[in-house]
Design an enzyme around this catalytic site. Structure first.
Site, PDB file in Angstrom:
ATOM      1  N   GLY A  99     -12.708   9.388 -57.091  1.00 45.05           N
ATOM      2  CA  GLY A  99     -12.058   8.086 -57.112  1.00 45.05           C
ATOM      3  C   GLY A  99     -12.143   7.411 -55.758  1.00 45.05           C
ATOM      4  O   GLY A  99     -12.578   7.997 -54.768  1.00 45.05           O
ATOM      5  N   LYS A 104     -10.705   4.291 -48.673  1.00 43.72           N
ATOM      6  CA  LYS A 104     -11.432   5.558 -48.682  1.00 43.72           C
ATOM      7  C   LYS A 104     -11.990   5.882 -50.066  1.00 43.72           C
ATOM      8  O   LYS A 104     -11.532   5.348 -51.072  1.00 43.72           O
ATOM      9  CB  LYS A 104     -10.498   6.684 -48.222  1.00 43.72           C
ATOM     10  N   LYS A 120     -13.009  13.421 -48.325  1.00 41.66           N
ATOM     11  CA  LYS A 120     -12.545  12.040 -48.184  1.00 41.66           C
ATOM     12  C   LYS A 120     -13.254  11.384 -47.010  1.00 41.66           C
ATOM     13  O   LYS A 120     -13.284  11.931 -45.896  1.00 41.66           O
ATOM     14  CB  LYS A 120     -11.025  12.010 -47.972  1.00 41.66           C
ATOM     15  N   ASP A 232       2.976   3.036 -48.778  1.00 42.90           N
ATOM     16  CA  ASP A 232       2.253   2.827 -50.036  1.00 42.90           C
ATOM     17  C   ASP A 232       2.688   3.917 -51.011  1.00 42.90           C
ATOM     18  O   ASP A 232       1.954   4.857 -51.291  1.00 42.90           O
ATOM     19  CB  ASP A 232       0.747   2.871 -49.796  1.00 42.90           C
TER      20      ASP A 232
END
Length: 457
Positions: A99, A104, A120, A232
């Site tokens: 994803g 990122k 990542k 977030d």
């Protein structure tokens, strides 16, 4: 290996230069900074650079390395023991996209030992970089800004050590590599947190997710960096690793409490809720980070996974939704009180609420040493550990008998040795008479008022 510093030697040498020259008009940044087309971009780069230097200093201090020792440690380019390195990254196979987000991208890969990990790196085509390029027209500078976010996250994952935070296995920094993969973080691999699936699980499993989240927020409120807010805060930022909840995205974490000059500046406003706090003598809204995390936990997790009225979905088992009403929904308390409340509810759940239900067993005959061959599709309840039947956790046979007695269609239940994470027994309830299979680890309870026509297989 736990808690070790895993910055490679090249990164430590670079950090030494950061610390030595960046705050005194040093020559290291001057040619780069003044070649930028935008003063605003230069300011952003310097701000993120300062943040990163602060995190690196904090990291070294948490390892017991003072400022002078830290400079010597880095200038001597001491070889730092680490786990996964660029060498491991070079041999990873089976790369598969997982994803991507604003900044990122994450892919899955397999190490030489067969273990799967998450990788990542900066998402060059992501919204963060692309918006920056449209604003500044500087691809290199925008990738640098995005890379700072990933480096910040790597530093935070080394400073903050908790079971509820994704584990950093290693990192790779190659200055000569393309900007998108110049920095790669190697993390433990988790599965996405699917709220729709969680809503279909028994209350006990949903409570586990919320309980682990409360433990994480308690740690963040008392971390080595002070109280930390997850700016977030969304379910998408969490994953499950071996059934345990972990936050996987930390680049938007902040240890700064909002500045203020009066109490009115400290109002924390959310949809349908506003919190009032005091402005401290130091000019900060102390407690704001903690309250922000707690509200978001209620907003995104507790409200859905621990509904406090029966009309709002699958509530706690009979008798326990009252405890959640009483303990788990006070938004005016802090994380310490919330943690204590959840511990109280967990204790009551594990102890069976101290209810005396032995009389419920009078209506059953027990057949020890047997189980049923197949219970799928025979009798269903919701939510159940088995969606094709009725498999629930019970504190005792008496509690299971109480459940079965309250449902006319239920005629039998089976208890074995398998237990849930709270120590409660997994119990299968059935409607019809089914074939028996000898098994010393199980017992079958047959309702006397029902018509039993069981046969031994």
């Amino acid at each position: 290996m736990k808690g070790q510093i895993i910055f490679p030697t090249a990164a430590l040498t670079l950090l030494a230069l950061y610390l030595k020259f960046s705050f005194h008009g040093g020559y290291y940044y001057e040619p780069f900074l003044f070649s930028q087309r935008s003063r605003q971009m230069r300011r952003e780069i310097m701000e993120r650079h300062k943040d990163l230097v602060f995190l690196h200093q904090t990291l070294l201090e948490t390892k017991g390395i003072g400022p002078k020792e830290a400079m010597r440690f880095m200038e001597e380019a001491v070889e730092v023991p680490q786990r996964l390195t660029c060498q491991d990254l070079a041999h990873i196979t089976g790369l598969d996209y997982i994803g991507s987000g604003f900044t990122k991208v994450v892919v899955k890969g397999t190490l030489q030992n067969g273990k799967s990990i998450a990788l990542k790196s900066v998402h060059g085509d992501g919204s963060d970089v692309q918006q920056c390029v449209r604003q500044y027209g500087d691809h290199a500078g925008c990738h640098r800004l995005a890379t700072y976010k990933l480096q910040k996250e790597i530093a935070l994952l080394q400073i903050l050590r908790h079971p509820g935070i994704i584990q950093l296995h290693g990192q790779c920094y190659v200055n000569s590599a393309p900007s998108d993969i110049r920095v790669t973080a190697m993390l433990e691999l988790g599965s996405p947190l699917e709220m729709i699936q969680l809503l279909q699980t028994p209350w006990e499993e949903r409570f586990k997710v919320c309980w682990e989240l409360v433990q994480l927020l308690h740690y963040l409120a008392n971390s080595p960096m002070g109280s930390i807010a997850l700016l977030d805060f969304q379910p998408q930022q969490f994953v499950l690793v071996d059934g345990g909840l972990k936050v996987t995205d930390m680049d938007d974490a902040s240890s700064e409490e909002p500045a203020c000059s009066r109490d009115a500046d400290c109002a924390l406003t959310f949809p349908a809720k506003t919190f009032s706090m005091s402005c401290s003598e130091s000019g900060q809204c102390m407690g704001s980070n903690e309250k922000r995390n707690l509200y978001n936990a209620y907003r995104f997790f507790f409200t859905y996974l621990l509904p406090h009225t029966r009309s709002s979905g699958p509530a706690a088992p009979s008798g326990r939704h009252h405890e959640c009403d009483r303990y788990c929904w006070d938004l005016h308390v802090g994380i310490n009180e919330t943690l204590e409340a959840f511990e109280d509810v967990l204790h009551m759940y594990k102890s069976g609420m101290n209810q005396s239900l032995k009389h419920q067993l009078h209506n059953f005959t027990v057949l020890r040493g047997f189980r049923m061959r197949d219970t799928d599709g025979d009798f269903r309840c919701w939510p159940s550990y088995n969606h094709q039947g009725c498999l629930l956790s019970m504190y005792s046979a008496a509690e299971a008998a109480n459940f079965c007695n309250s449902r006319p269609q239920c005629h039998n239940f089976v208890i074995g040795l398998q237990r849930t994470w709270t120590g409660r027994y997994l119990t299968a309830f059935t409607k019809n008479s089914l074939q028996l299979v000898p098994d010393e680890n199980y017992s079958i309870y047959v309702k006397r008022s029902g018509h039993s026509d069981m046969q031994e297989g």
